[in-house]
Design a protein around this motif. Sequence first.
Motif, PDB file in Angstrom:
ATOM      1  N   ARG A  20      12.907  -1.783 -15.551  1.00 27.24           N
ATOM      2  CA  ARG A  20      12.774  -0.533 -14.802  1.00 27.24           C
ATOM      3  C   ARG A  20      11.982  -0.788 -13.524  1.00 27.24           C
ATOM      4  N   PRO A  78       9.370  -0.238 -10.807  1.00 28.69           N
ATOM      5  CA  PRO A  78       8.120   0.513 -10.841  1.00 28.69           C
ATOM      6  C   PRO A  78       8.183   1.736  -9.931  1.00 28.69           C
ATOM      7  N   LYS A  79       7.473   2.793 -10.334  1.00 30.30           N
ATOM      8  CA  LYS A  79       7.432   4.010  -9.513  1.00 30.30           C
ATOM      9  C   LYS A  79       6.730   3.733  -8.192  1.00 30.30           C
ATOM     10  N   GLU A  80       7.149   4.421  -7.154  1.00 33.39           N
ATOM     11  CA  GLU A  80       6.513   4.202  -5.847  1.00 33.39           C
ATOM     12  C   GLU A  80       5.632   5.378  -5.464  1.00 33.39           C
TER      13      GLU A  80
END
Lengths: 296, 157
Positions: free
Chosen positions: B153, B155-157
């Motif tokens: 997945r 990574p969120k930004e």
Amino acid sequence: MTARWLKLGAALALAGAAVYWMTLPEKSDPAGLAGIKPDAERGRQVFLQGGCASCHSAPDATRETRFVLAGGRRFESPFGSFVAPNISPHPDAGIGQWQALDLVNAMQHGTSPAGTHYYPVFPYTSYQNATPDDIVSLFAYLQTLPADPTPSQPHEVSFPFNIRQGLGLWKLAFQRPGWVLANPPSPQAERGRYLVEALGHCAECHTPRNFLGALDRSRWLAGAPNPVGTGRIPNITPARMNWSELDLMTYFKQGFTPDFDTVGGSMAEVVENLSELPDDDLRAIIAYLRAIPAIE
Amino acid sequence: MIRKLTAAAVGLALASSAVFAASHGGGPFDAAIKARQAHMQLYAHNLGILGGMAKGAMDYNADLATVAATNLATLATLNQMTYWPEGSDSFDNENTAALPKIWDNFPDVAKKGQALAEATAAMQAAAGNGLDALRAAIGPVGEACGACHKAYRKPKE
């Protein structure tokens, strides 16, 4: 006239010598370790608390294989690419020929056994507060891990950052001894301070840096651009960290966020370590996070 | 002249609708991406019940725990092939975090899916046997979720 030039030359040489001397890598007195008994079991706790595997395991390491400290992960920074070295007990590729004192010098002073400066990508500005007892025990534990023959790769750093003596100046300017949270409100928060500020080196990602890569302590744990990638690392001061103690314990132990997503990014590997620590350590970390100044 | 203007207008409309589609979904894989995100949401909802009991945020209830755990175990054994079409990755679609390497490492993805199936089956067996049994079983479920997210997945930004 000539005398004046000579005087100036002498003054410059003296100043140069002084700068050279001031930027020499520092080492600890071996006598400081006298009487310390290494405890490998405690060393394992220090290993997990310090998150050694998160940088020194192989790039494709899993939760199970992360105890093989083969190195090879790359960290892209504005100063160049750093590559984590092999710190397995292999005699040639790793640190098999080190003594406990070498690890003390590395972690507390950022000084290699050969007497050169390490780059602060190795977080000795945090580890400097690790106790000699913990480092000696960590060293004993590291020796129990598998030896791996993978050679360490050189860092790819360009001028002027490739001059290691210059790191002495960096240390003079930025390596501040002591703690950020001067007066922890309880023994539990004080224990948390040790875990967060020293071993856990949480600030290395959660605190922003100046143009020379030093942490901005006035924005301690208030969130920062990801130092080795894209996106942002969140603010975990009380201004933004509104998770309950139950939420945080669940996050640290099982990796679930309050809405039951799972921990992401490089924090996933931090949680692999935290989940193996005793509850008391995790509660101490939470007590510390509640005690630091709220910064928006 | 009028024909030229019309062509320009049509071209502009097409271009702006492409921009609109890119920023608001409307891509060829939207339905599949939505379906798998819904699947993840079902995991999270059922985990929320088990996790809420595990952390003491809600009272333990053996029947409810068993229902939630059975749902999880069932979800983990569904064949998801239909919602992971080739090309529906985060490189070409902005409404997904699914990294392209999912499609390059299929045996490993399947292995991680199998680990989740095993962890949720163990949870299904444990959930009705008291809070301690539930707590012991939830760690491996979190590990299984996390192992796949860590590898695949974005990574969120």
